[in-house]
Design an enzyme around this catalytic site. Structure first.
Site, PDB file in Angstrom:
ATOM      1  N   ARG A  78       6.138  10.100   9.447  1.00 28.24           N
ATOM      2  CA  ARG A  78       5.083  10.650   8.560  1.00 28.24           C
ATOM      3  C   ARG A  78       3.866  11.122   9.359  1.00 28.24           C
ATOM      4  O   ARG A  78       3.206  12.084   8.972  1.00 28.24           O
ATOM      5  CB  ARG A  78       4.693   9.579   7.525  1.00 28.24           C
ATOM      6  CG  ARG A  78       3.622  10.019   6.527  1.00 28.24           C
ATOM      7  CD  ARG A  78       3.508   9.004   5.390  1.00 28.24           C
ATOM      8  NE  ARG A  78       2.285   9.099   4.631  1.00 28.24           N
ATOM      9  CZ  ARG A  78       2.145   9.769   3.464  1.00 28.24           C
ATOM     10  NH1 ARG A  78       3.182  10.392   2.943  1.00 28.24           N
ATOM     11  NH2 ARG A  78       1.003   9.789   2.828  1.00 28.24           N
ATOM     12  N   ILE A 136      -0.985  15.526   1.081  1.00 21.89           N
ATOM     13  CA  ILE A 136       0.327  14.899   1.297  1.00 21.89           C
ATOM     14  C   ILE A 136       0.303  13.667   0.395  1.00 21.89           C
ATOM     15  O   ILE A 136      -0.640  12.867   0.438  1.00 21.89           O
ATOM     16  CB  ILE A 136       0.573  14.541   2.788  1.00 21.89           C
ATOM     17  CG1 ILE A 136       1.874  13.749   2.977  1.00 21.89           C
ATOM     18  CG2 ILE A 136      -0.580  13.792   3.430  1.00 21.89           C
ATOM     19  CD1 ILE A 136       2.272  13.538   4.462  1.00 21.89           C
ATOM     20  N   SER A 137       1.316  13.521  -0.465  1.00 18.39           N
ATOM     21  CA  SER A 137       1.304  12.448  -1.464  1.00 18.39           C
ATOM     22  C   SER A 137       1.398  11.074  -0.806  1.00 18.39           C
ATOM     23  O   SER A 137       1.892  10.923   0.308  1.00 18.39           O
ATOM     24  CB  SER A 137       2.480  12.616  -2.425  1.00 18.39           C
ATOM     25  OG  SER A 137       2.461  13.898  -3.015  1.00 18.39           O
ATOM     26  N   GLN A 138       0.938  10.067  -1.565  1.00 22.84           N
ATOM     27  CA  GLN A 138       1.050   8.654  -1.167  1.00 22.84           C
ATOM     28  C   GLN A 138       2.535   8.312  -0.931  1.00 22.84           C
ATOM     29  O   GLN A 138       3.398   8.760  -1.694  1.00 22.84           O
ATOM     30  CB  GLN A 138       0.492   7.855  -2.345  1.00 22.84           C
ATOM     31  CG  GLN A 138       0.532   6.373  -2.234  1.00 22.84           C
ATOM     32  CD  GLN A 138       0.329   5.738  -3.619  1.00 22.84           C
ATOM     33  OE1 GLN A 138       0.581   6.359  -4.651  1.00 22.84           O
ATOM     34  NE2 GLN A 138      -0.117   4.497  -3.605  1.00 22.84           N
TER      35      GLN A 138
END
Ligand code: SAH
Length: 225
Positions: free
Chosen positions: A45, A71-73
């Site tokens: 990530r 950028i999503s959790q």
């Protein structure tokens, strides 16, 4: 071997941070699909976040990626991925490439990923990361994904990673029989995750958790003017 890297003066063990993310943010909150958990343990990530934010890459939150996007959790990416029930032979459409992280997670779970992004700089940047990370089964397009991508339809799964006012009918049309659509719908500031399964020509909708996404802009999304 540790895979730490120098960022400033702090050496970060990303592999350890990733393992901790999987245990405390995903497994502990009910992500049970072993293949999905493995994918999160595998994809780096920190390669997908903006330069300077690597140290926060495995924290329990969304992060900015420029152009007003995020950028999503990790947990949100995980629950959406698990809801899709990805199988090795599947062909999946993602609407909203963004950082490329969700597409990368899918790329190790399915046969091929088709991903559309409306913002050219984000599409270009994520494409560079896919190449650098050796992810060769991702096909990219720049454009309005609120109407899907008819060229490669039907898809076994469609995942929309931006908040939509409704379920676009084109996305339902582009689902294969037995296919699933995962989409946040609601207002531009808060949504619920909907999971729509195609059974022949009927569609069964389940409602999952509340969520907050950046708006889906375009023909079937919010007005982009
Ligand atoms: N899946 C991404 C999340 C990105 S945020 C990730 O893992 O990082 C949502 C993205 O959807 C933004 O990059 C935004 O530009 C994009 N987007 C919004 N409306 C869109 C549309 N109609 N077609 C394609 N992309 C869209």
């Amino acid at each position: 071997m540790a895979t730490g890297r120098e960022t400033g003066r702090v050496k970060i063990d990303y592999q350890k941070a990733r393992h901790r993310m999987v245990e405390t943010q995903l497994k502990a909150r009910g992500i049970t699909d072993e293949r999905v958990l493995q994918a999160f343990g595998k994809i780096a990530r920190h390669e997908f976040v903006d330069p300077g934010l690597e140290a926060q890459a495995y924290s329990d939150r969304a992060l900015p990626i420029g152009h007003g996007q995020t950028i999503s959790q990790p947990y949100m990416v995980a629950i959406m991925t698990q809801s899709l029930k990805p199988q090795p032979q599947d062909r999946v459409l993602e609407v909203g490439t963004g950082s490329g992280y969700q597409g990368a997670i899918l790329s190790v779970l399915v046969r091929s990923v088709y991903t559309i992004e409306r913002l050219e700089p984000l599409a270009r940047r994520s494409g560079e990361i896919f190449t650098r990370e050796g992810l060769t089964n991702i096909v990219q397009q720049i454009g309005d994904g609120s109407i899907g991508w008819a060229l490669h339809a039907p898809y076994d799964g469609i995942i929309v990673t931006a908040g939509s006012p409704r379920v676009p009918p084109q996305l339902l049309d582009q689902l294969a029989d037995g296919g699933r659509l995962v989409i946040p719908t609601g207002s531009s500031s808060s949504q619920v995750l909907k999971i729509v399964t195609r059974e022949g020509n009927s569609f069964r909708t389940e409602t999952s958790i509340p969520c907050i996404f950046v708006p889906l802009l375009g023909k079937e999304g919010w007005n982009s003017d």
